[in-house]
Structure formats: C-alpha cells, structure tokens
Design a protein around this motif. Structure first.
Motif, PDB file in Angstrom:
ATOM      1  N   LEU A   1       0.808  -1.214   0.000  1.00 27.07           N
ATOM      2  CA  LEU A   1       0.000   0.000   0.000  1.00 27.07           C
ATOM      3  C   LEU A   1       0.846   1.271   0.000  1.00 27.07           C
ATOM      4  CD1 LEU A   1      -2.791  -0.974   2.551  1.00 27.07           C
ATOM      5  CD2 LEU A   1      -2.822  -1.157   0.073  1.00 27.07           C
ATOM      6  N   LYS A   2       2.127   1.111   0.257  1.00 19.73           N
ATOM      7  CA  LYS A   2       3.020   2.269   0.349  1.00 19.73           C
ATOM      8  C   LYS A   2       2.497   3.269   1.384  1.00 19.73           C
ATOM      9  CE  LYS A   2       5.014   1.772  -4.203  1.00 19.73           C
ATOM     10  NZ  LYS A   2       6.026   0.894  -3.789  1.00 19.73           N
ATOM     11  N   CYS A   3       2.203   2.763   2.585  1.00 18.57           N
ATOM     12  CA  CYS A   3       1.707   3.602   3.665  1.00 18.57           C
ATOM     13  C   CYS A   3       2.693   4.736   3.926  1.00 18.57           C
ATOM     14  CB  CYS A   3       1.512   2.778   4.933  1.00 18.57           C
ATOM     15  SG  CYS A   3       0.426   1.355   4.686  1.00 18.57           S
ATOM     16  N   LEU A   4       2.176   5.900   4.226  1.00 22.32           N
ATOM     17  CA  LEU A   4       3.008   7.082   4.394  1.00 22.32           C
ATOM     18  C   LEU A   4       4.088   6.907   5.453  1.00 22.32           C
ATOM     19  CD1 LEU A   4       0.365   9.946   4.249  1.00 22.32           C
ATOM     20  CD2 LEU A   4       1.869   9.122   2.436  1.00 22.32           C
ATOM     21  N   ASP A 103      -6.651   2.656  10.245  1.00 20.78           N
ATOM     22  CA  ASP A 103      -6.302   3.978  10.756  1.00 20.78           C
ATOM     23  C   ASP A 103      -7.462   4.924  11.026  1.00 20.78           C
ATOM     24  OD1 ASP A 103      -3.708   3.133  10.740  1.00 20.78           O
ATOM     25  OD2 ASP A 103      -3.116   4.260   8.976  1.00 20.78           O
ATOM     26  N   GLY A 104      -8.607   4.410  11.441  1.00 20.63           N
ATOM     27  CA  GLY A 104      -9.705   5.280  11.853  1.00 20.63           C
ATOM     28  C   GLY A 104     -10.722   5.503  10.752  1.00 20.63           C
ATOM     29  N   MET A 108      -9.076   9.122   6.987  1.00 19.44           N
ATOM     30  CA  MET A 108      -7.783   9.000   7.665  1.00 19.44           C
ATOM     31  C   MET A 108      -7.001   7.827   7.089  1.00 19.44           C
ATOM     32  SD  MET A 108      -9.274   9.419  11.539  1.00 19.44           S
ATOM     33  CE  MET A 108      -7.743   9.233  12.431  1.00 19.44           C
ATOM     34  N   HIS A 109      -7.675   6.698   7.031  1.00 17.70           N
ATOM     35  CA  HIS A 109      -7.050   5.477   6.547  1.00 17.70           C
ATOM     36  C   HIS A 109      -6.603   5.641   5.091  1.00 17.70           C
ATOM     37  CE1 HIS A 109      -6.339   1.117   6.558  1.00 17.70           C
ATOM     38  NE2 HIS A 109      -6.756   1.170   5.300  1.00 17.70           N
ATOM     39  N   ASN A 110      -7.484   6.167   4.266  1.00 13.05           N
ATOM     40  CA  ASN A 110      -7.178   6.312   2.844  1.00 13.05           C
ATOM     41  C   ASN A 110      -6.018   7.270   2.594  1.00 13.05           C
ATOM     42  OD1 ASN A 110      -9.056   4.437   2.000  1.00 13.05           O
ATOM     43  ND2 ASN A 110     -10.664   5.963   1.698  1.00 13.05           N
ATOM     44  N   HIS A 111      -5.906   8.302   3.390  1.00 10.69           N
ATOM     45  CA  HIS A 111      -4.779   9.228   3.231  1.00 10.69           C
ATOM     46  C   HIS A 111      -3.468   8.526   3.569  1.00 10.69           C
ATOM     47  CE1 HIS A 111      -1.937  12.442   4.289  1.00 10.69           C
ATOM     48  NE2 HIS A 111      -2.526  13.066   3.282  1.00 10.69           N
ATOM     49  N   ASN A 112      -3.464   7.750   4.650  1.00 13.95           N
ATOM     50  CA  ASN A 112      -2.256   7.051   5.091  1.00 13.95           C
ATOM     51  C   ASN A 112      -1.923   5.839   4.237  1.00 13.95           C
ATOM     52  OD1 ASN A 112      -1.964   8.809   7.263  1.00 13.95           O
ATOM     53  ND2 ASN A 112      -2.911   7.415   8.728  1.00 13.95           N
ATOM     54  N   ARG A 113      -2.948   5.186   3.658  1.00 12.04           N
ATOM     55  CA  ARG A 113      -2.766   3.859   3.066  1.00 12.04           C
ATOM     56  C   ARG A 113      -3.357   3.728   1.663  1.00 12.04           C
ATOM     57  NH1 ARG A 113      -2.377  -0.422   7.477  1.00 12.04           N
ATOM     58  NH2 ARG A 113      -1.869   0.787   9.309  1.00 12.04           N
ATOM     59  N   SER A 114      -3.061   4.636   0.830  1.00  9.85           N
ATOM     60  CA  SER A 114      -3.343   4.538  -0.618  1.00  9.85           C
ATOM     61  C   SER A 114      -4.791   4.191  -0.964  1.00  9.85           C
ATOM     62  CB  SER A 114      -2.425   3.493  -1.262  1.00  9.85           C
ATOM     63  OG  SER A 114      -1.092   3.793  -1.025  1.00  9.85           O
ATOM     64  N   HIS A 141      -1.136  13.952   9.521  1.00  8.14           N
ATOM     65  CA  HIS A 141      -2.372  14.315   8.816  1.00  8.14           C
ATOM     66  C   HIS A 141      -3.617  13.951   9.626  1.00  8.14           C
ATOM     67  CE1 HIS A 141      -5.520  14.542   5.786  1.00  8.14           C
ATOM     68  NE2 HIS A 141      -5.821  13.298   6.084  1.00  8.14           N
ATOM     69  N   SER A 142      -3.616  12.802  10.282  1.00  6.91           N
ATOM     70  CA  SER A 142      -4.838  12.317  10.933  1.00  6.91           C
ATOM     71  C   SER A 142      -4.962  12.703  12.405  1.00  6.91           C
ATOM     72  CB  SER A 142      -4.935  10.792  10.784  1.00  6.91           C
ATOM     73  OG  SER A 142      -3.835  10.149  11.392  1.00  6.91           O
ATOM     74  N   LEU A 143      -3.966  13.343  12.966  1.00  2.17           N
ATOM     75  CA  LEU A 143      -3.996  13.696  14.390  1.00  2.17           C
ATOM     76  C   LEU A 143      -5.215  14.533  14.756  1.00  2.17           C
ATOM     77  CD1 LEU A 143      -2.667  13.545  17.140  1.00  2.17           C
ATOM     78  CD2 LEU A 143      -1.256  15.517  16.498  1.00  2.17           C
ATOM     79  N   SER A 144      -5.573  15.488  13.922  1.00  5.30           N
ATOM     80  CA  SER A 144      -6.719  16.357  14.236  1.00  5.30           C
ATOM     81  C   SER A 144      -8.039  15.581  14.235  1.00  5.30           C
ATOM     82  CB  SER A 144      -6.792  17.523  13.243  1.00  5.30           C
ATOM     83  OG  SER A 144      -7.047  17.037  11.937  1.00  5.30           O
ATOM     84  N   LEU A 145      -8.045  14.382  13.657  1.00 10.36           N
ATOM     85  CA  LEU A 145      -9.256  13.558  13.597  1.00 10.36           C
ATOM     86  C   LEU A 145      -9.194  12.360  14.553  1.00 10.36           C
ATOM     87  CD1 LEU A 145      -9.607  13.507   9.700  1.00 10.36           C
ATOM     88  CD2 LEU A 145     -10.964  14.866  11.312  1.00 10.36           C
ATOM     89  N   LEU A 146      -8.230  12.387  15.460  1.00  7.22           N
ATOM     90  CA  LEU A 146      -8.011  11.245  16.351  1.00  7.22           C
ATOM     91  C   LEU A 146      -9.279  10.826  17.091  1.00  7.22           C
ATOM     92  CD1 LEU A 146      -6.220   9.178  17.782  1.00  7.22           C
ATOM     93  CD2 LEU A 146      -5.557  10.985  19.385  1.00  7.22           C
ATOM     94  N   ALA A 147      -9.943  11.750  17.766  1.00  5.78           N
ATOM     95  CA  ALA A 147     -11.133  11.404  18.556  1.00  5.78           C
ATOM     96  C   ALA A 147     -12.232  10.823  17.666  1.00  5.78           C
ATOM     97  CB  ALA A 147     -11.647  12.628  19.311  1.00  5.78           C
ATOM     98  N   GLN A 148     -12.451  11.457  16.517  1.00  4.53           N
ATOM     99  CA  GLN A 148     -13.486  10.951  15.610  1.00  4.53           C
ATOM    100  C   GLN A 148     -13.110   9.567  15.062  1.00  4.53           C
ATOM    101  OE1 GLN A 148     -12.091  14.026  15.530  1.00  4.53           O
ATOM    102  NE2 GLN A 148     -13.398  15.489  14.462  1.00  4.53           N
ATOM    103  N   GLY A 149     -11.830   9.358  14.802  1.00  7.55           N
ATOM    104  CA  GLY A 149     -11.380   8.067  14.311  1.00  7.55           C
ATOM    105  C   GLY A 149     -11.580   6.959  15.322  1.00  7.55           C
TER     106      GLY A 149
END
Length: 166
Positions: A1-4, A103-104, A108-114, A141-149
């Motif tokens: 997936l070439k995760c970030l 990844d939540g 979030m997941h799609n940004h990190n994992r293609s 990138h996903s830190l601001s969405l941690l609680a929602q994730g």
C-alpha cells in the motif's frame, strides 16, 4: 500500500525460506524454559502476500507435538483477507489470530494507506476476533481527527490500540 509512515520501504526483496522459519520455530520451542507459551507472529509489510508460505508453516507446526502451548498471530492491513484466505483464517480462528491495522475514519485510513479502506472486510475482523483491538496509526495528517477516528472504530465494534507514526 506504500503507507506514508511505513518502515518496510527499505526491506530486502527476499522472502523468508521455509527452512529458516522451521529452524527458528524449533529453536524457540527447544529453548522454551524461560516462557510458558509461544506466540508465532507473521509481521511486516503485508504478511498475507505470502499466504501459501504461512499455510505451509502452520500445517507443519500443527502436525507436531510441542512441549508448550502456542498461537499463531499476524498483523494485516486486511486487503488480502478475502475468499480462500478468509475461509482459512476463519476455520483456524482458535489457533490463528489476526490484528487488523486500520487507521480510523475512511478518510484517515485512505490518506495514510493509498485509498485502501474499501478493500477491507471490517465486519469480518470485528465479528471473528471481537476482543482483538485494531492497530490504529495516527499520522501528522490524521492527528486532528483522532477522537473521531477512535469513535468511528468503536462504533464498528473495535477496541483500539493507537500508535503514533514516526
């Protein structure tokens, strides 16, 4: 997936040979005085790229008697757990446990994992191993969405183990 955040980008292109796996497992069982049980773990990148090798190793271990109890475990991104692979892990769920790396929220997941969220059968993981937490990696990138994730994953039936991307 070439995760970030993946550290596997710099690994060798070689696969583990069956003989090396057998030797390592035998050595750990032989030197088992310092533990009560053994967890044999498949990890790194996506282990189910080598599904046939995993099956061969498991069948070999299951065909023998060992002095200590053991369990197989794998961390997976879930994208290859479909069809015959899903059937096999389900049949062996009492002796082979999977942890899903998720990844939540889908964004979030799609940004990190293609963009791979829709390739995962999340319900399968939540119902087959209900006590096994998902491994959620939080990136810059996903830190601001941690609680929602975390809330999203809890609502899907998952417990969450959070990790920070480095």
């Amino acid at each position: 997936l070439k995760c970030l955040y993946c550290y596997e980008n710099h690994k060798t292109p070689r696969d583990m040979e069956l003989g090396i796996a057998k030797s390592a497992i035998e050595r750990h069982f032989r030197d088992s005085n310092s533990f009560d049980d053994l967890q044999i773990e498949f990890f790194g990148g996506e282990p189910f790229i080598q599904f046939e090798l995993i099956q061969t190793i498991c069948d070999w271990v299951w065909s023998k008697s060992w002095a200590k109890p053991y369990l197989f475990f794998a961390t997976t991104n879930g994208t290859l757990i479909h069809g015959k692979t899903q059937d096999w892990v389900y049949r062996n769920k009492g002796r082979f446990r999977l942890a899903l790396s998720l990844d939540g929220l889908p964004e979030m997941h799609n940004h990190n994992r293609s963009g791979s969220f829709d390739k995962i059968d999340c319900r399968f993981f939540a119902t087959t191993w209900p006590k096994q937490p998902v491994k959620m990696t939080v990136s810059r990138h996903s830190l601001s969405l941690l609680a929602q994730g975390v809330e999203f994953l809890h609502n899907m039936g998952f417990k969450v183990d959070g990790n920070l991307a480095y």
